[in-house]
Scaffold this motif. Structure first.
Motif, PDB file in Angstrom:
ATOM      1  N   VAL A 175      37.791  70.473 -19.059  1.00  0.00           N
ATOM      2  CA  VAL A 175      39.222  70.203 -19.730  1.00  0.00           C
ATOM      3  C   VAL A 175      39.035  68.204 -20.008  1.00  0.00           C
ATOM      4  O   VAL A 175      40.087  68.220 -20.849  1.00  0.00           O
ATOM      5  CB  VAL A 175      40.339  70.838 -19.995  1.00  0.00           C
ATOM      6  N   GLY A 176      38.626  67.786 -19.287  1.00  0.00           N
ATOM      7  CA  GLY A 176      39.400  66.535 -19.035  1.00  0.00           C
ATOM      8  C   GLY A 176      40.112  65.942 -18.460  1.00  0.00           C
ATOM      9  O   GLY A 176      40.173  65.167 -19.014  1.00  0.00           O
ATOM     10  N   ALA A 177      41.113  67.002 -17.912  1.00  0.00           N
ATOM     11  CA  ALA A 177      42.479  66.365 -17.735  1.00  0.00           C
ATOM     12  C   ALA A 177      42.317  65.637 -16.000  1.00  0.00           C
ATOM     13  O   ALA A 177      41.315  66.568 -15.223  1.00  0.00           O
ATOM     14  CB  ALA A 177      43.319  67.203 -17.715  1.00  0.00           C
ATOM     15  N   ASP A 178      42.751  64.766 -15.140  1.00  0.00           N
ATOM     16  CA  ASP A 178      42.967  63.938 -14.004  1.00  0.00           C
ATOM     17  C   ASP A 178      44.095  64.243 -13.588  1.00  0.00           C
ATOM     18  O   ASP A 178      45.498  63.698 -14.298  1.00  0.00           O
ATOM     19  CB  ASP A 178      42.825  63.090 -14.282  1.00  0.00           C
ATOM     20  N   VAL A 179      44.356  65.504 -12.718  1.00  0.00           N
ATOM     21  CA  VAL A 179      45.710  66.009 -11.666  1.00  0.00           C
ATOM     22  C   VAL A 179      45.858  65.853 -10.725  1.00  0.00           C
ATOM     23  O   VAL A 179      44.357  65.884  -9.581  1.00  0.00           O
ATOM     24  CB  VAL A 179      45.971  67.258 -12.494  1.00  0.00           C
ATOM     25  N   SER A 180      46.780  65.038 -10.218  1.00  0.00           N
ATOM     26  CA  SER A 180      46.366  64.776  -8.494  1.00  0.00           C
ATOM     27  C   SER A 180      46.936  66.062  -7.843  1.00  0.00           C
ATOM     28  O   SER A 180      47.318  67.433  -8.351  1.00  0.00           O
ATOM     29  CB  SER A 180      47.598  64.151  -8.313  1.00  0.00           C
ATOM     30  N   ILE A 181      46.410  66.039  -6.579  1.00  0.00           N
ATOM     31  CA  ILE A 181      46.964  66.320  -5.818  1.00  0.00           C
ATOM     32  C   ILE A 181      48.023  67.133  -5.717  1.00  0.00           C
ATOM     33  O   ILE A 181      48.439  68.444  -4.798  1.00  0.00           O
ATOM     34  CB  ILE A 181      45.455  66.613  -4.557  1.00  0.00           C
ATOM     35  N   ILE A 192      47.943  69.723 -17.569  1.00  0.00           N
ATOM     36  CA  ILE A 192      46.837  69.582 -17.701  1.00  0.00           C
ATOM     37  C   ILE A 192      46.524  69.327 -19.311  1.00  0.00           C
ATOM     38  O   ILE A 192      45.448  69.073 -19.821  1.00  0.00           O
ATOM     39  CB  ILE A 192      46.179  70.626 -17.963  1.00  0.00           C
ATOM     40  N   ALA A 193      47.008  69.432 -20.047  1.00  0.00           N
ATOM     41  CA  ALA A 193      47.021  70.265 -21.335  1.00  0.00           C
ATOM     42  C   ALA A 193      47.536  68.515 -22.522  1.00  0.00           C
ATOM     43  O   ALA A 193      46.894  67.993 -22.899  1.00  0.00           O
ATOM     44  CB  ALA A 193      48.312  70.977 -22.259  1.00  0.00           C
ATOM     45  N   ASP A 194      48.390  67.871 -21.685  1.00  0.00           N
ATOM     46  CA  ASP A 194      48.832  66.722 -21.437  1.00  0.00           C
ATOM     47  C   ASP A 194      47.713  65.361 -21.464  1.00  0.00           C
ATOM     48  O   ASP A 194      47.853  64.700 -22.297  1.00  0.00           O
ATOM     49  CB  ASP A 194      50.179  66.402 -21.196  1.00  0.00           C
ATOM     50  N   GLY A 195      46.762  66.186 -20.614  1.00  0.00           N
ATOM     51  CA  GLY A 195      45.594  64.814 -20.649  1.00  0.00           C
ATOM     52  C   GLY A 195      44.544  65.434 -20.884  1.00  0.00           C
ATOM     53  O   GLY A 195      43.339  64.625 -20.095  1.00  0.00           O
ATOM     54  N   ALA A 196      44.437  66.270 -20.908  1.00  0.00           N
ATOM     55  CA  ALA A 196      42.932  67.244 -21.405  1.00  0.00           C
ATOM     56  C   ALA A 196      42.575  66.234 -23.221  1.00  0.00           C
ATOM     57  O   ALA A 196      43.451  65.619 -23.521  1.00  0.00           O
ATOM     58  CB  ALA A 196      43.390  67.982 -22.120  1.00  0.00           C
ATOM     59  N   GLU A 197      41.272  66.833 -23.047  1.00  0.00           N
ATOM     60  CA  GLU A 197      40.794  66.444 -24.151  1.00  0.00           C
ATOM     61  C   GLU A 197      40.708  66.499 -25.710  1.00  0.00           C
ATOM     62  O   GLU A 197      40.689  68.738 -24.944  1.00  0.00           O
ATOM     63  CB  GLU A 197      38.999  66.137 -23.731  1.00  0.00           C
ATOM     64  N   PRO A 198      41.055  65.901 -26.183  1.00  0.00           N
ATOM     65  CA  PRO A 198      41.197  67.070 -27.979  1.00  0.00           C
ATOM     66  C   PRO A 198      40.349  68.392 -28.137  1.00  0.00           C
ATOM     67  O   PRO A 198      40.336  69.368 -28.591  1.00  0.00           O
ATOM     68  CB  PRO A 198      40.821  66.014 -28.957  1.00  0.00           C
ATOM     69  N   ALA A 230      39.394  74.111 -28.480  1.00  0.00           N
ATOM     70  CA  ALA A 230      38.527  75.071 -28.520  1.00  0.00           C
ATOM     71  C   ALA A 230      39.301  75.780 -27.836  1.00  0.00           C
ATOM     72  O   ALA A 230      39.249  77.093 -28.132  1.00  0.00           O
ATOM     73  CB  ALA A 230      37.961  74.703 -27.155  1.00  0.00           C
ATOM     74  N   HIS A 231      40.262  75.714 -27.125  1.00  0.00           N
ATOM     75  CA  HIS A 231      41.740  77.247 -26.363  1.00  0.00           C
ATOM     76  C   HIS A 231      41.883  77.063 -27.797  1.00  0.00           C
ATOM     77  O   HIS A 231      42.726  78.245 -27.662  1.00  0.00           O
ATOM     78  CB  HIS A 231      42.062  76.326 -25.235  1.00  0.00           C
ATOM     79  N   GLN A 232      42.395  76.121 -29.205  1.00  0.00           N
ATOM     80  CA  GLN A 232      43.185  77.090 -29.836  1.00  0.00           C
ATOM     81  C   GLN A 232      42.757  78.432 -30.265  1.00  0.00           C
ATOM     82  O   GLN A 232      42.805  78.869 -31.162  1.00  0.00           O
ATOM     83  CB  GLN A 232      43.130  76.019 -30.518  1.00  0.00           C
ATOM     84  N   GLU A 233      41.147  78.302 -30.606  1.00  0.00           N
ATOM     85  CA  GLU A 233      40.412  78.690 -31.961  1.00  0.00           C
ATOM     86  C   GLU A 233      40.145  80.538 -30.641  1.00  0.00           C
ATOM     87  O   GLU A 233      40.602  81.473 -31.524  1.00  0.00           O
ATOM     88  CB  GLU A 233      38.612  78.065 -31.964  1.00  0.00           C
ATOM     89  N   VAL A 234      40.558  80.027 -29.499  1.00  0.00           N
ATOM     90  CA  VAL A 234      40.290  81.230 -28.601  1.00  0.00           C
ATOM     91  C   VAL A 234      41.370  82.180 -28.975  1.00  0.00           C
ATOM     92  O   VAL A 234      41.155  83.472 -28.710  1.00  0.00           O
ATOM     93  CB  VAL A 234      40.021  81.132 -27.245  1.00  0.00           C
ATOM     94  N   THR A 235      43.124  81.208 -28.571  1.00  0.00           N
ATOM     95  CA  THR A 235      43.818  81.953 -29.017  1.00  0.00           C
ATOM     96  C   THR A 235      44.271  82.235 -30.411  1.00  0.00           C
ATOM     97  O   THR A 235      44.718  83.635 -30.705  1.00  0.00           O
ATOM     98  CB  THR A 235      45.394  81.320 -28.166  1.00  0.00           C
ATOM     99  N   ALA A 236      43.570  81.478 -31.193  1.00  0.00           N
ATOM    100  CA  ALA A 236      43.762  82.100 -32.972  1.00  0.00           C
ATOM    101  C   ALA A 236      43.613  83.501 -33.140  1.00  0.00           C
ATOM    102  O   ALA A 236      42.996  83.962 -32.425  1.00  0.00           O
ATOM    103  CB  ALA A 236      43.318  81.038 -33.655  1.00  0.00           C
TER     104      ALA A 236
END
Length: 780
Positions: free
Chosen positions: A741-747, A763-769, A774-780
């Motif tokens: 998802v392209g998010a950079d989350v620290s240890i 993670i959502a706050d730093g994820a790529e749009p 894609a996840h919006q489509e999965v849960t729609a």
């Protein structure tokens, strides 16, 4: 040129004999220190050892040299060299002075080598009898009991056997203790029935603790024991040293019962602490009951009355030199030597060895009518009887009435036995067997506290072994007791601290690393151990670090430096070292140009796991066997001499192994409950504009996969730490989050206090749009 000539006028006492040093100038020209030694006929030097290498040149006379337990004749012309730390003494057996020249010097390398080796103690070449002090069968064993002599002796013997020693663990039930009578009266049973009942319970608890006992002597149920004990007692009385003597005694004012041991309490005459009869647990000094301050009978409220009784008595003060010589021969802790010096300064130290009582073995003869042999003298003989009984079962010709000079005895005991085991017992041996020089080591533990106060059955302040021990918990308990048992100081057991340690360290760190290592081997090497490839400086440094840990463990479990505290810390140090090493190697694990280096790193992690299995075997035998099996090998039986790699191609089965059970978990875990549907996880709105819940199902599945959890295991409201995730797995999770998802989350965030649902929002706050879409489509 410098000449120095022997002169008897310059002799001075040293080590119990006459010695004169050569003057500094002559010694300097020799290149070594030197001294003349003159031993008069019949005289003997004190046994001693030192860090110097020493050579003796016998000039005149004849004598007998003792090195360790070996004896050797010497005469004029004999040359002897002692390695550093060899215990030695010499006796003049002739009619003229025994004169020798001693040359000695320091060699640091030689001394270091001798200190790290077995030296003259020959643990691997003679029978080794390791005793845990016999428990009193007036109750079962709690964790305080188990942490001490029994556990120490078990680990000691397991280690010695891995090194090829002929080692045996002996103990038994001290049936004729006065405390058994008190328990029988309290429970409405006969003493023999009480002793038999609790002896069986004690044995069962020892088995639950995985403590192997090779000879268990229940003294009241051994038909041969009473007569054998009487024969030993007769040896003492035949010497004339142990004899009937009239002395003061205490009696219950109401019943007239003779008071000793559990029958009387008061304040210690030395330290004023509250104590029972015959020994003080605070200052460790013995008492004779009549010297207690404000004595009280446990049978009635009336003050005890004083009287006189004739008992067989040992004048221990007469054997002060023999006790001191005994303490110079083996391993004797400094507090024991201080206690001995304190006690043997007394002008008189008369210890009654028979007491008026109905429970016990009556001595032969009529001088002590109505009396029994004291339980501590009984115990002294039971040690020899146990060796003979063990030998009978093994087909060995060991005899209690003829102890052998080559026997090595090791005692594990609690501090409250510091007078009896190292002073009272060897004094009895000196009288009964004057030609035997018992070679005994002593390992002493202090009291183990429970929530900062003593274990107490009367106050129900106790954790019974049977309540916490099971096949799934025994390794955790053994390791935690090894880490915290009271060596040289009182330590404390706290149940919450124990459970936290198991969850965070044994499960979170140890098991997490091993499971994670198995996962990486499955993914990258098809579940088989890879062969080492290219070695980097970091690899060789880590191998050296493992070798250092091995040497530390060898010293911690060896006979001279035995310490379960240090051993447990070093075992955990192996895991700390390897997890740090793996964390540093992880970034290059999937880099194509580093694949040969990566497989070396994995091979070294497997070497660390193999070392952990072998070195943990004395402390945690079940864990060691399970880990060795997961590494494709048999249970460890030999102590490693070096760190070795797991052979390439060996099947590795670490991924789904449970090495430690979660504290409080049932013996058979129930099937996990199904997690709530994604719609339930989607509320509440955790992320910006409600995007956090979109990633929750994905992150939950990712966590389950990484931790190897069941597909329906609930994770939403748990933190990664609560689920036992450790740093290496977190690194893998961190990489996958970034990749997917392209998010950079620290240890720090991953191992912080955020639940999985809260992490999804972060993670959502730093994820790529695109990933969010894609996840919006999965849960729609």
């Amino acid at each position: 040129m410098k000449i120095s000539t022997y002169s008897a006028d310059e002799l001075q006492k040293s080590y119990g004999i006459d010695v004169t040093s050569l003057d500094t100038g002559a010694a300097a020209r020799l290149g070594v220190a030197a001294a003349w030694v003159d031993i008069e006929p019949g005289a003997r030097s004190e046994a001693h050892q030192h860090d110097e290498t020493e050579t003796w040149v016998v000039v005149s006379g004849t004598g007998e040299l003792t090195v360790g337990v070996g004896k050797h004749p010497v005469r004029a012309g004999t040359v002897v060299q002692f390695e550093p730390f060899e215990t030695h003494s010499v006796e003049n057996t002739g009619d003229t002075p025994l004169v020798l020249l001693s040359l000695y010097w320091r060699d640091a390398d030689r001394a270091a080598h001798a200190a790290g080796g077995p030296g003259d103690r020959r643990f691997g070449t003679r029978p080794l009898f390791v005793f845990s002090s016999a428990p009193t069968p007036n109750g079962d064993l709690h964790l305080g009991h188990l942490s001490g002599p029994f556990f120490g002796a078990d680990v000691f013997v397991r280690y010695q056997r891995m090194n090829g020693a002929d080692a045996w663990h002996l103990t038994g039930s001290d049936d004729y203790q006065n405390y058994v009578v008190a328990a029988a009266r309290r429970e409405g049973r006969e003493p023999a029935e009480t002793a038999a009942h609790y002896s069986a319970e004690i044995l069962a608890t020892l088995r639950l603790m995985d403590i192997d006992v090779h000879q268990y002597t229940a003294t009241s149920r051994d038909d041969a024991y009473p007569d054998a004990l009487r024969a030993f007692f007769s040896r003492l009385t035949d010497s004339g040293t142990v004899a009937p003597r009239a002395g003061a005694a205490l009696f219950d004012a109401v019943t007239g019962t003779y008071l000793f041991e559990s029958g009387v309490t008061g304040r210690c005459p030395t330290c004023q602490a509250e104590t029972g009869g015959n020994v003080c647990e605070a200052c460790l000094e013995p008492n004779v009951c009549t010297d207690l301050v404000d004595p009280r009978s446990t049978a009635s409220d009336a003050p005890p009355r004083a009287g006189t009784v004739t008992r067989y008595t040992l004048p221990l003060h007469r054997l002060a030199e023999d006790i001191a010589a005994h303490h110079r021969l083996g391993r004797v802790p400094a507090p024991v030597k201080e206690l001995a010096e304190r006690l043997l300064r007394r002008e008189h130290l008369d210890i009654p060895v028979t007491h008026p009582a109905g429970w016990g073995v009556r001595p032969a003869g009529t001088e002590a009518e109505g009396q029994v042999i004291w339980s501590w003298l009984d115990y002294a003989y039971s040690i020899l009887h146990g060796i003979e009984s063990l030998g009978r079962g093994l087909g060995r010709s060991w005899r209690a009435d003829a102890p052998e000079q080559d026997w090595k005895i090791v005692h594990f005991l609690g501090s409250d036995g510091s007078f009896f085991h190292p002073m009272f017992v060897p004094a009895l041996y000196r009288i009964a067997h004057p030609d035997w020089t018992p070679d005994i080591d002593y390992h002493i533990n202090e009291f183990y506290l429970l929530d900062n106060s003593k274990f107490s059955t009367s106050r129900r302040h106790v954790i019974w072994g049977k309540d916490v021990l099971s096949p799934r918990t025994v390794d955790s308990i053994r390791f935690y007791l090894a880490l915290t048992r009271p060596e040289g100081r009182r330590t404390n057991f706290e149940h919450d601290a124990y459970e936290t340690y198991v969850r965070q360290t044994l499960i979170g760190s140890w098991q997490g690393w091993l499971n994670g290592l198995g996962d990486r081997i499955e993914k990258r090497y098809g579940g088989a151990a890879p062969d080492a490839g290219t070695w980097t400086p970091e690899h060789t440094a880590f191998l050296a670090r493992l070798d250092t840990r091995l040497r530390l463990l060898t010293g911690s479990l060896g006979p001279d430096g035995f310490s379960l505290n240090q051993a447990a810390e070093t075992l955990n140090g192996i895991v700390e070292d390897v997890t740090a090493f793996a964390r540093l190697q992880a970034p290059a694990a999937d880099v194509d140009s580093c694949k040969d280096e990566a497989r070396t790193a994995i091979a070294l992690e497997l070497a660390a796991a193999r070392l952990l299995a072998a070195c943990a075997a004395p402390v945690m035998p079940r864990f060691a066997a399970r880990l060795a099996a997961a590494l494709g090998g048999p249970p460890p039986t030999a102590w490693p001499r070096t760190v070795t790699l797991v052979p390439a191609g060996t099947p590795i089965d670490l991924t789904r192994q449970e090495f430690f059970a979660t504290p409080g978990a049932p013996e058979q875990d129930p099937a996990p409950q199904a997690e709530a549907a994604p719609q339930a996880e989607a509320a509440p709105q955790l992320g910006p504009e409600g995007t956090g819940p979109l990633l929750l199902p994905w992150l939950s599945d990712l966590v389950r996969h990484t931790l190897r959890l069941p597909s329906d295991a609930p994770v939403r409201d748990s933190t990664l730490v609560q689920m036992g995730m450790e740093s290496l797995q977190v690194i893998a999770l961190q990489y996958q989050i970034t990749e997917q998802v392209g998010a950079d989350v620290s240890i720090e965030d991953l191992l912080g206090d955020k639940s999985v649902a809260e992490l999804a929002a972060l993670i959502a706050d730093g994820a790529e749009p695109d990933a969010l879409a894609a996840h919006q489509e999965v849960t729609a």
